[in-house]
Design a protein around this motif. Structure first.
Motif, mmCIF file in Angstrom:
data_model
loop_
_atom_site.group_PDB
_atom_site.id
_atom_site.type_symbol
_atom_site.label_atom_id
_atom_site.label_comp_id
_atom_site.label_asym_id
_atom_site.label_seq_id
_atom_site.Cartn_x
_atom_site.Cartn_y
_atom_site.Cartn_z
ATOM 1 N N GLY A 59 -25.536 -7.555 55.777
ATOM 2 C CA GLY A 59 -25.842 -7.039 54.448
ATOM 3 C C GLY A 59 -26.236 -5.581 54.425
ATOM 4 N N SER A 90 -24.048 -8.576 47.136
ATOM 5 C CA SER A 90 -25.158 -8.952 48.008
ATOM 6 C C SER A 90 -24.849 -10.291 48.661
ATOM 7 C CB SER A 90 -26.476 -9.029 47.223
ATOM 8 O OG SER A 90 -26.392 -9.996 46.197
ATOM 9 N N LYS A 119 -22.555 -1.747 52.303
ATOM 10 C CA LYS A 119 -21.783 -2.243 51.166
ATOM 11 C C LYS A 119 -20.788 -1.185 50.744
ATOM 12 C CE LYS A 119 -25.899 -4.790 49.801
ATOM 13 N NZ LYS A 119 -26.932 -5.020 48.763
ATOM 14 N N VAL A 152 -19.254 -6.449 51.998
ATOM 15 C CA VAL A 152 -20.588 -6.334 52.604
ATOM 16 C C VAL A 152 -20.504 -6.794 54.049
ATOM 17 C CG1 VAL A 152 -21.289 -8.620 51.750
ATOM 18 C CG2 VAL A 152 -23.039 -6.941 52.347
#
Length: 118
Positions: free
Chosen positions: A55, A71, A58, A51
């Motif tokens: 964020g 996450s 991904k 990631v």
């Protein structure tokens, strides 16, 4: 002192779920790309998911795509891996890794064991 501490591993039946966490300290977490790796007995360590620092992007290995979700929470300095529909072949030690942007700096956690078995 830099620390990455994984938790959440354990024994689960095929089809079950686990959520791994990685708590970071001692470095500027939001400047680091974060990744999950795993290593099964007798095999090389492999990249599972990654990631970006915010964020927003991904990536996943083909073997876990659609089942795992990575996450991060930059305020809490944590990285997570939600693992659903676990398979026997997911059995491994799972490690989190921090990679500095534009540098060779990298940190590893000590790993957490995930065992998928009847």
């Amino acid at each position: 002192q830099v620390q990455l501490v994984e938790s959440g591993g354990g024994l689960v039946q095929p089809g079950g779920s686990l959520r791994l966490s990685c708590a970071a300290s001692g470095f500027t977490f939001h400047y680091y790309v974060m990744k999950w790796y795993r290593q099964a007995p007798g095999k090389e360590r492999e990249l599972v998911a990654g990631v970006t620092i915010d964020g927003g992007r991904k990536t996943y290995s083909e073997s876990v795509k659609g089942r795992f979700t990575i996450s991060r929470d930059n305020r809490k300095r944590t990285l997570s891996l939600q693992m659903n529909n676990l398979k026997v072949e997911d059995t491994a030690v799972y490690f989190c890794k921090a990679e500095g942007m534009g540098t060779d700096t990298a940190y590893w956690g000590q790993g957490t064991q995930v065992t998928v078995s009847q």
